[in-house]
Design a protein around this motif. Structure first.
Motif, mmCIF file in Angstrom:
data_model
loop_
_atom_site.group_PDB
_atom_site.id
_atom_site.type_symbol
_atom_site.label_atom_id
_atom_site.label_comp_id
_atom_site.label_asym_id
_atom_site.label_seq_id
_atom_site.Cartn_x
_atom_site.Cartn_y
_atom_site.Cartn_z
ATOM 1 N N ALA A 17 0.834 -1.205 0.000
ATOM 2 C CA ALA A 17 0.000 0.000 0.000
ATOM 3 C C ALA A 17 0.869 1.255 0.000
ATOM 4 O O ALA A 17 0.598 2.208 -0.743
ATOM 5 C CB ALA A 17 -0.942 -0.008 1.204
ATOM 6 N N LYS A 18 1.917 1.248 0.817
ATOM 7 C CA LYS A 18 2.831 2.403 0.854
ATOM 8 C C LYS A 18 3.496 2.612 -0.494
ATOM 9 O O LYS A 18 3.596 3.740 -0.984
ATOM 10 C CB LYS A 18 3.886 2.208 1.942
ATOM 11 C CG LYS A 18 3.374 2.386 3.337
ATOM 12 C CD LYS A 18 4.487 2.145 4.355
ATOM 13 C CE LYS A 18 3.952 2.181 5.766
ATOM 14 N NZ LYS A 18 4.987 1.844 6.753
ATOM 15 N N SER A 19 3.954 1.534 -1.115
ATOM 16 C CA SER A 19 4.630 1.626 -2.409
ATOM 17 C C SER A 19 3.727 2.188 -3.496
ATOM 18 O O SER A 19 4.198 2.775 -4.466
ATOM 19 C CB SER A 19 5.124 0.247 -2.857
ATOM 20 O OG SER A 19 6.106 -0.236 -1.976
ATOM 21 N N ASN A 20 2.423 1.989 -3.335
ATOM 22 C CA ASN A 20 1.463 2.435 -4.338
ATOM 23 C C ASN A 20 0.665 3.660 -3.892
ATOM 24 O O ASN A 20 -0.346 4.002 -4.520
ATOM 25 C CB ASN A 20 0.515 1.286 -4.686
ATOM 26 C CG ASN A 20 1.223 0.200 -5.456
ATOM 27 O OD1 ASN A 20 1.542 0.379 -6.619
ATOM 28 N ND2 ASN A 20 1.509 -0.912 -4.794
ATOM 29 N N ASP A 21 1.110 4.295 -2.807
ATOM 30 C CA ASP A 21 0.411 5.469 -2.268
ATOM 31 C C ASP A 21 -1.081 5.208 -2.071
ATOM 32 O O ASP A 21 -1.923 6.081 -2.317
ATOM 33 C CB ASP A 21 0.625 6.694 -3.165
ATOM 34 C CG ASP A 21 2.074 7.137 -3.194
ATOM 35 O OD1 ASP A 21 2.725 7.090 -2.127
ATOM 36 O OD2 ASP A 21 2.560 7.519 -4.276
ATOM 37 N N ALA A 22 -1.418 4.006 -1.657
ATOM 38 C CA ALA A 22 -2.820 3.633 -1.429
ATOM 39 C C ALA A 22 -3.215 3.954 0.005
ATOM 40 O O ALA A 22 -2.511 3.581 0.943
ATOM 41 C CB ALA A 22 -3.010 2.151 -1.699
ATOM 42 N N PRO A 23 -4.312 4.650 0.182
ATOM 43 C CA PRO A 23 -4.775 4.982 1.538
ATOM 44 C C PRO A 23 -5.466 3.779 2.175
ATOM 45 O O PRO A 23 -6.693 3.693 2.202
ATOM 46 C CB PRO A 23 -5.744 6.135 1.291
ATOM 47 C CG PRO A 23 -6.294 5.848 -0.073
ATOM 48 C CD PRO A 23 -5.168 5.201 -0.844
ATOM 49 N N ALA A 24 -4.689 2.834 2.660
ATOM 50 C CA ALA A 24 -5.253 1.611 3.218
ATOM 51 C C ALA A 24 -4.586 1.285 4.544
ATOM 52 O O ALA A 24 -3.443 1.653 4.790
ATOM 53 C CB ALA A 24 -5.062 0.461 2.237
#
Length: 107
Positions: A17-24
């Motif tokens: 999630a961090k690598s993809n800038d996903a707010p999860a």
């Protein structure tokens, strides 16, 4: 919000999630907030999904979706039968090669 019983899977999901800038947010089951959810997703073999279908209902809102995948096509009927027996309406079955995804809605 995601969860997994495997701490390494939770860490991998957090990193992804961090690598993809996903707010999860991902947590272990013991850290899950109380309440019900619109969607529960399980990407694992039918031998886990079948018994899971018997206990996942209380975590879903009425008309919530249980989206499953990772099912070998020879186990499709086992999963659809278990979903129906546990209060889900099977609304879609998707095939890709030897794999199946079954989507159920809580009645």
């Amino acid at each position: 919000l995601g969860t997994d019983i495997d701490p390494q899977a939770v860490e991998a999901a957090i990193d992804n999630a961090k690598s993809n800038d996903a707010p999860a947010t991902f947590v272990l089951p013991k850290d899950m907030p109380e309440g019900t959810f619109d969607i529960v997703v399980a990407n694992i073999l039918a031998d886990v999904i079948v018994p899971l279908s018997a206990v996942i209902g209380p975590y879903l809102k009425d008309d919530g979706y249980f989206i499953t995948s990772g099912i070998l096509d020879v186990k499709e009927n086992d999963v659809t039968d278990a979903m129906k027996a546990n209060g889900f309406e099977v609304i879609d079955v998707v095939h890709m090669n030897d794999w199946v995804s079954v989507i159920g809605r809580k009645k």
